[in-house]
Design a protein around this motif. Sequence first.
Motif, PDB file in Angstrom:
ATOM      1  N   ARG A 197       0.859  -1.194   0.000  1.00 41.70           N
ATOM      2  CA  ARG A 197       0.000   0.000   0.000  1.00 41.70           C
ATOM      3  C   ARG A 197       0.892   1.239   0.000  1.00 41.70           C
ATOM      4  N   MET A 198       0.593   2.162  -0.899  1.00 41.62           N
ATOM      5  CA  MET A 198       1.335   3.426  -0.938  1.00 41.62           C
ATOM      6  C   MET A 198       0.813   4.305   0.188  1.00 41.62           C
ATOM      7  N   LEU A 199       1.697   4.751   1.055  1.00 42.44           N
ATOM      8  CA  LEU A 199       1.298   5.622   2.146  1.00 42.44           C
ATOM      9  C   LEU A 199       1.480   7.090   1.757  1.00 42.44           C
ATOM     10  N   ARG A 200       2.664   7.442   1.266  1.00 38.42           N
ATOM     11  CA  ARG A 200       2.878   8.818   0.802  1.00 38.42           C
ATOM     12  C   ARG A 200       4.155   8.907  -0.011  1.00 38.42           C
ATOM     13  N   ARG A 201       4.228   9.992  -0.784  1.00 36.32           N
ATOM     14  CA  ARG A 201       5.402  10.277  -1.602  1.00 36.32           C
ATOM     15  C   ARG A 201       5.947  11.638  -1.213  1.00 36.32           C
ATOM     16  N   ALA A 202       7.253  11.732  -1.103  1.00 38.52           N
ATOM     17  CA  ALA A 202       7.883  13.026  -0.825  1.00 38.52           C
ATOM     18  C   ALA A 202       7.877  13.837  -2.122  1.00 38.52           C
TER      19      ALA A 202
END
Length: 81
Positions: free
Chosen positions: A46-51
């Motif tokens: 699961r992708m949580l966040r991207r910088a």
Amino acid sequence: MTIKSGAISLCALRSGQEGTVLPIKESDGTGHRLCELGLTPGTHIRMLRRAPLGGPVLIKVRGYRLAIRHGYAASVLVKPQ
């Protein structure tokens, strides 16, 4: 690298989106290292966040959070769910 139908790179997932890891084909040892970190074929992620600005991505894999470089994430193909 041949892109399978419906496959996208890990860094293309949106926050909260899930997917299944497809086989990783990297010859420089990167693929082996990513497998050691738990990104093996068939693994649910699961992708949580991207910088911003091409920074690292934060994913949830096998019950833990993993931050990997954007360049490595681009080499991992996933099938979105």
